[in-house]
Design an enzyme around this catalytic site. Structure first.
Site, PDB file in Angstrom:
ATOM      1  N   PRO A   7      -1.134  38.693 -44.632  1.00 37.06           N
ATOM      2  CA  PRO A   7      -1.123  37.207 -45.537  1.00 37.06           C
ATOM      3  C   PRO A   7       0.329  36.799 -45.478  1.00 37.06           C
ATOM      4  CG  PRO A   7      -1.892  39.077 -46.997  1.00 37.06           C
ATOM      5  CD  PRO A   7      -1.297  39.778 -45.736  1.00 37.06           C
ATOM      6  N   ARG A 289       1.134  39.999 -31.452  1.00 37.82           N
ATOM      7  CA  ARG A 289       0.003  39.378 -31.977  1.00 37.82           C
ATOM      8  C   ARG A 289      -0.465  38.137 -31.164  1.00 37.82           C
ATOM      9  NH1 ARG A 289      -0.088  40.246 -37.474  1.00 37.82           N
ATOM     10  NH2 ARG A 289      -2.306  39.677 -37.185  1.00 37.82           N
TER      11      ARG A 289
END
Ligand SMILES: [Zn+2]
Length: 304
Positions: A7, A289
């Site tokens: 998040p 990522r």
């Protein structure tokens, strides 16, 4: 199922705001009913002074050296409710509640629940002041910090666009580095709270190549990125989702509700056409990522 990303700041700040409205100034019951949180005695029955958010970290301040630190990580998730405490189930790490929840009998199914915000379509919404219990599952960290440990964390973290921080420290850190700007944006010591979605989208909105070294990004461009991040992340808090596209760039539905497939310019849009120029959006791994960008709108040599 929620998209598997840590998040970002917008969500963390939103939890802080909600939990602050629900519990700050009140005596809070804290427990780890499955033995997964052993320090509950340090916090249980004390007044929660405030809930702090910085970057992706939450701090529930129960007074001197009693700061509950929570980092959700990839798996962490809160559930909140307005009714009686639900029965204990699942891998429950910690729960917080006020006396209103404790005193009421448990009636299975009666509690209204509010959970993972990106799955939340607004139905079943509970006003923060009506939340009486919170459950936490699967966080990366949930431990009690001393004030010194919390301060050391703040010291380590970079400025946070959602905490009113100016661009100065961000600009300084980026301009000193030979790392690619896309890697720097994921570095929490450079910009706290920016995660994988915002890094991709902020770079696209600035038409900035993800591969430019920090030292080569003009100061004015970095200031513009920071200035863009603030309202974008605030909107993500309020809307409970991240929308970065401008209405004019949404080909299917420029007016009205933003469709999921038109919420982002490049994030998870690899292989599809860029909304602005029609070039195929690219993907590659950077800073552990997946990074997404438009090789035409975000050319390496481009200067604004
Ligand atoms: Zn493009």
């Amino acid at each position: 199922m929620a998209v598997c990303e840590v998040p970002e700041g917008n969500e963390i700040h939103r939890w802080a705001e909600r939990h602050g409205a629900a519990f700050a100034g009140k005596v809070v019951r804290v427990d780890g009913p499955q033995g997964r949180f052993v320090d509950s005695d340090v916090l249980d029955g004390r007044k929660l002074l405030k809930v702090m958010a910085v970057g992706k970290h939450l701090g529930y301040d129960f007074g001197k050296d009693r700061i509950l630190h929570v980092h959700l990580g990839l798996q962490g998730d809160f559930k909140e409710g307005s009714g009686p405490l639900p029965a204990v189930k699942g891998a429950l790490r910690l729960r917080m509640c006020n006396d209103a929840a404790v005193k009421r009998p448990i009636v299975p199914g009666e509690s209204k629940k509010h959970s993972w915000y990106s799955d939340d379509d607004g139905t079943g919404h509970i006003a923060p002041a009506q939340v009486v219990w919170v459950e936490l599952r699967g966080p990366m960290d949930c431990t009690v910090y001393t004030q010194a440990k919390w301060d050391a964390l703040l010291e380590r973290l970079g400025p946070d666009p959602l905490n009113g921080d100016g661009p100065e420290r961000f600009v300084e850190k980026v301009r000193k580095s030979k790392k690619a700007i896309a890697a720097l944006l994921m570095d929490q010591t450079v910009a706290a709270g920016v995660g994988n979605i915002y890094r991709a989208e902020l770079l696209f909105r600035a038409r900035l190549s993800p591969f430019v070294e920090g030292k080569d990004v003009p100061e004015a461009v970095l200031k513009a990125v920071w200035k863009d991040a603030i309202p974008l992340m605030k909107a993500g808090m309020v809307d409970r989702r991240i929308v970065t596209t401008l209405p004019k760039d949404r080909p299917i539905n420029p007016k009205g509700k933003v469709l999921k497939e038109e919420a982002h310019y490049v994030y998870r849009r690899h292989g599809q056409e860029c909304f602005v120029c029609g070039t195929k959006v690219m993907k590659q791994e950077m800073a552990a990522r997946n990074l997404y960008w438009c090789p035409n709108c975000q050319k390496a040599k481009q200067r604004l």
